[in-house]
Design an enzyme around this catalytic site. Sequence first.
Site, PDB file in Angstrom:
ATOM      1  N   HIS A  84       0.832  -1.208   0.133  1.00 19.32           N
ATOM      2  CA  HIS A  84      -0.093   0.297  -0.023  1.00 19.32           C
ATOM      3  C   HIS A  84       0.954   1.379  -0.155  1.00 19.32           C
ATOM      4  CE1 HIS A  84      -3.547  -2.414   1.799  1.00 19.32           C
ATOM      5  NE2 HIS A  84      -3.453  -2.428   0.487  1.00 19.32           N
ATOM      6  N   ARG A 117      -3.087   4.871  -2.316  1.00 18.70           N
ATOM      7  CA  ARG A 117      -2.974   3.678  -1.567  1.00 18.70           C
ATOM      8  C   ARG A 117      -2.726   2.393  -2.762  1.00 18.70           C
ATOM      9  NH1 ARG A 117      -6.419   0.326   2.430  1.00 18.70           N
ATOM     10  NH2 ARG A 117      -6.798  -1.767   1.489  1.00 18.70           N
ATOM     11  N   HIS A 168       2.394  -3.674   7.165  1.00 16.80           N
ATOM     12  CA  HIS A 168       1.365  -2.865   6.703  1.00 16.80           C
ATOM     13  C   HIS A 168       1.112  -1.647   7.871  1.00 16.80           C
ATOM     14  CE1 HIS A 168      -0.608  -4.750   3.018  1.00 16.80           C
ATOM     15  NE2 HIS A 168       0.019  -5.651   3.616  1.00 16.80           N
TER      16      HIS A 168
END
Length: 403
Positions: A134, A192, A262
């Site tokens: 991301h 993203r 993440h």
Amino acid sequence: MLDLWQPDMTEDIATLREIHVRIPYSHVEEMKEKLLQQAIPFTIMIEDVQKLIDKSTVTDRKMQKISLESYDYKKYHPMTEIYEWMDEVKERHGDLVTHHYLGSTYEHRPIYYFKIGWPSDKQKKVVVIDCGIHAREWIAVAFCQWFVKEILANHKSDRILPNVLSQVDFYVIPVVNVDGYIYSWTNERLWRKNRSPQGNGTCYGVDLNRNFNSQWCSVGASRNCSSLTYCGPEAASELETKALVSLVERHRPNILSYLTIHSYGQYILLPFGYKKNESENHKELTEVAEKAAAKLKEKHGKVYTVGSSSVVLYDNSGSSADWAADLKIKLAYTFELRDNGTYGFQLPENQIEQTCEENIIAVMSMLEYINEKYLESNAVILSSFWLNTLLSCAVCMYYTLIH
């Protein structure tokens, strides 16, 4: 337009669970009024997102040759500097590190990864770590770099690393979503997805962590190409996904662990996001993760929640960790790094060090488990080494006596 940060989709909003949403300045007062009318409690977590963006975006960085001695791991780095850093690492640590081409992006940029481990004639085990799937999650990229730094600094002195590196190769991908990461630096900080055109060019990008062939687009993903969780036209449709799939498929029988990094939320997530059913080795996964989270907490006091995404966070499908678990890779986890929402995706640089330190401890805890459970001991390797040495000497003496 409201920007939902947690959960990823409106369908996952549930009673008694927090939601985090970014509201345009022009609509803040209207939103406050509506929430008060409905007696819905709320807290303003970030007063001005743009200020955080301005602080974290580098505009005056002087371009100069990267030096490992002066490289600042406590700062976020643009892709050009990460490429240079990778070149320097391979040049300086060629005995332990090799540099490989993973694949190309839609915009024709290379994706590289490191293979870290001592050369061996034997078949080695593998640990895969992907970062930067991301684009806006810069702390994930910083962690991958920090991880490489720590391995290189401690590979001889650490209690278990010499043994691990003799039997395990780490495949570390600092930035999977190269196009998106660059776009988050140059155009839109909160981007993203990747940057492939979708819907006949009406929108851009696929959420790469919804694009893997793991119950693809069944829950927690969107088929609307304008959505942040757009899963793509089909499973593994994206070049970045295909490249990662190819790497894992080549080494699948030997992969012990798959970690995808993440932010944010502070979780160590187990499979699965697409169902409540537990994986075959759920007990093992839980015990390893809970021990890692406990050790992590000892460093800076941060609590990381352990559990399956569908249970402790929200439903999602097509993630790289779930895909790895579907392939029967034993220890597959998603790490959601700091924080809990105070800064969200804008984690300040002054938190990079502590975030990386605590999560290195967590990963090292997992490596300790791998070392004990799945690898030969140092004693076995040493015995084998000396046995081979003695046999070689005996053969030499035998031929000497004959001649």
